[in-house]
Design a protein around this motif. Structure first.
Motif, PDB file in Angstrom:
ATOM      1  N   ASN A   1     -85.726 -84.190  60.982  1.00  0.00           N
ATOM      2  CA  ASN A   1     -85.866 -82.922  60.272  1.00  0.00           C
ATOM      3  C   ASN A   1     -84.550 -82.156  60.325  1.00  0.00           C
ATOM      4  N   SER A   2     -84.217 -81.500  59.246  1.00  0.00           N
ATOM      5  CA  SER A   2     -82.983 -80.727  59.163  1.00  0.00           C
ATOM      6  C   SER A   2     -83.018 -79.528  60.105  1.00  0.00           C
TER       7      SER A   2
ATOM      8  N   PRO B   1     -85.546 -77.159  55.226  1.00  0.00           N
ATOM      9  CA  PRO B   1     -86.461 -76.034  55.338  1.00  0.00           C
ATOM     10  C   PRO B   1     -87.003 -75.882  56.756  1.00  0.00           C
TER      11      PRO B   1
ATOM     12  N   TYR C   1     -90.370 -76.569  59.042  1.00  0.00           N
ATOM     13  CA  TYR C   1     -91.334 -77.659  58.981  1.00  0.00           C
ATOM     14  C   TYR C   1     -92.586 -77.330  59.798  1.00  0.00           C
TER      15      TYR C   1
ATOM     16  N   THR D   1     -85.338 -69.693  55.064  1.00  0.00           N
ATOM     17  CA  THR D   1     -84.960 -71.093  54.884  1.00  0.00           C
ATOM     18  C   THR D   1     -85.906 -71.870  53.987  1.00  0.00           C
TER      19      THR D   1
ATOM     20  N   VAL E   1     -89.919 -76.124  51.870  1.00  0.00           N
ATOM     21  CA  VAL E   1     -89.895 -77.378  51.117  1.00  0.00           C
ATOM     22  C   VAL E   1     -88.441 -77.808  51.001  1.00  0.00           C
ATOM     23  N   GLU E   2     -88.194 -79.123  51.016  1.00  0.00           N
ATOM     24  CA  GLU E   2     -86.821 -79.620  50.906  1.00  0.00           C
ATOM     25  C   GLU E   2     -86.136 -79.030  49.678  1.00  0.00           C
TER      26      GLU E   2
ATOM     27  N   ASP F   1     -83.364 -78.578  46.561  1.00  0.00           N
ATOM     28  CA  ASP F   1     -82.710 -79.466  45.607  1.00  0.00           C
ATOM     29  C   ASP F   1     -81.412 -79.969  46.229  1.00  0.00           C
ATOM     30  N   PRO F   2     -81.194 -81.290  46.299  1.00  0.00           N
ATOM     31  CA  PRO F   2     -79.973 -81.791  46.949  1.00  0.00           C
ATOM     32  C   PRO F   2     -78.686 -81.330  46.270  1.00  0.00           C
TER      33      PRO F   2
ATOM     34  N   PRO G   1     -78.007 -77.288  48.078  1.00  0.00           N
ATOM     35  CA  PRO G   1     -78.599 -77.436  49.418  1.00  0.00           C
ATOM     36  C   PRO G   1     -78.880 -76.127  50.140  1.00  0.00           C
TER      37      PRO G   1
END
Length: 313
Positions: free
Chosen positions: A152-153, A157, A159, A286, A289-290, A292-293, A296
């Motif tokens: 996880n980042s 986002p 989580y 933050t 949801v992930e 858009d790459p 970022p």
């Protein structure tokens, strides 16, 4: 010279900082839960020092938002929850105010030129400007366990397992409950702030290097779908989802289940009490949801917070 490890049972220094929450690494420490042992997680401000030096994201060598750890908790299994109590946050001598182009609610008014400021911290407080000194209100931006697989980042986002939630309630005196997805949980902590306004308009608050001092308990069988936070006065349920209405719904559903399933209330009583005193607000910026790459730093979804006063229980 200040010894930031003084009086601790365990000290994890910032060299153990990593760019993600994961179980795919060797634990930095193994502990038994419920012993009351105090663990210090030292965090790093190296990225902000670099940006202050050269004002160029492309030249960064330091990790962005590293988390220190992970800590393997003996006996923790999927379906359990960690209870992480924050006892102290030991700030060092300065923090940072930084604008990252393309991020935060004020990105359009701050423009493309990076702003950085070193912010002294002393016994008088946090010296944000030459005219404004505020009492330190330190909190932890990043706290989380490992996902069932992968990583996880630590940026965005937020989580179900925690992560970069950036909520002011993750502070001294609070207990943060995090779901366990892998054996041992693999807890990591980072991103200390000396002070942060709710919502974190800047996306970076007043970042500061420091040491988060916590103890860890295990709650077997407490299945959580999102973190929750216990303060002196409230239970706070973290909502995650996109759009924001979904995040609000999830947070309120968790608060409702807490009253009905955990405390035996009738549905009618839970509904009426939440309607009367179940306050909610936006949490950190933050997203949940992930992103858009290609963008970022653009948050997708929302983090929301939903309170149940302990006085009603």
């Amino acid at each position: 010279m200040t010894d930031y490890s003084e009086g601790l049972d365990h000290f994890l220094d910032k060299s153990l900082g990593r760019p993600g929450f994961t179980a795919d690494v060797a634990p930095a420490l193994r502990i038994a839960p419920g012993t009351g042992e105090r663990i210090g997680f030292e965090t790093s401000d190296a990225v902000y020092a670099e940006l202050h030096s050269h004002h160029d994201m492309a030249k960064l060598e330091a990790q962005i938002n590293p988390v220190t750890g992970p800590v393997y908790v003996e006996g923790a299994r999927p379906g359990d929850a960690l209870a992480v109590t924050v006892h102290e946050i030991r700030l060092k001598e300065h923090g940072w105010s930084v604008s990252l182009p393309g991020s935060g609610a004020l990105q359009h008014v701050m423009g493309d030129e990076m702003f950085t400021r070193q912010v002294p911290i002393d016994d008088d407080g946090v010296h944000v400007t030459s005219r404004h000194t505020f009492a330190a209100l330190p909190m932890i931006g990043c706290m989380g366990t490992a996902p069932a697989s992968g990583s996880n980042s630590t940026i965005m986002p937020a989580y179900a397992e925690g992560g970069n939630m950036d909520v002011t309630e993750n502070r001294v005196g609070s207990t943060v409950y995090l779901p366990v997805q892998v054996q041992g949980a693999y807890l990591s902590i980072g991103d200390i702030h000396a002070i942060m306004a709710e919502g974190e308009s800047s996306f970076v608050a007043i970042e500061a290097e420091g040491v988060a001092v916590v103890s860890i308990d295990l709650v077997p069988g407490l299945t959580l779908r999102a973190p929750r936070i216990e303060t002196d006065n409230d239970w706070i349920f973290v909502g995650l989802g996109s759009p924001v209405q979904e995040s609000i719904r999830h947070g309120y559903e968790d608060a409702f289940a807490f009253l009905v399933d955990d405390h035996g209330w009738t549905k009618g009583d839970a509904y009426a009490v939440l309607s009367a005193v179940g306050h909610s607000r936006l949490g950190g910026p933050t997203g949940s949801v992930e992103p858009d790459p290609l963008h970022p730093f653009d948050a997708v979804g929302a983090v929301t917070l939903h309170r149940v006063p302990k006085s009603v229980l």
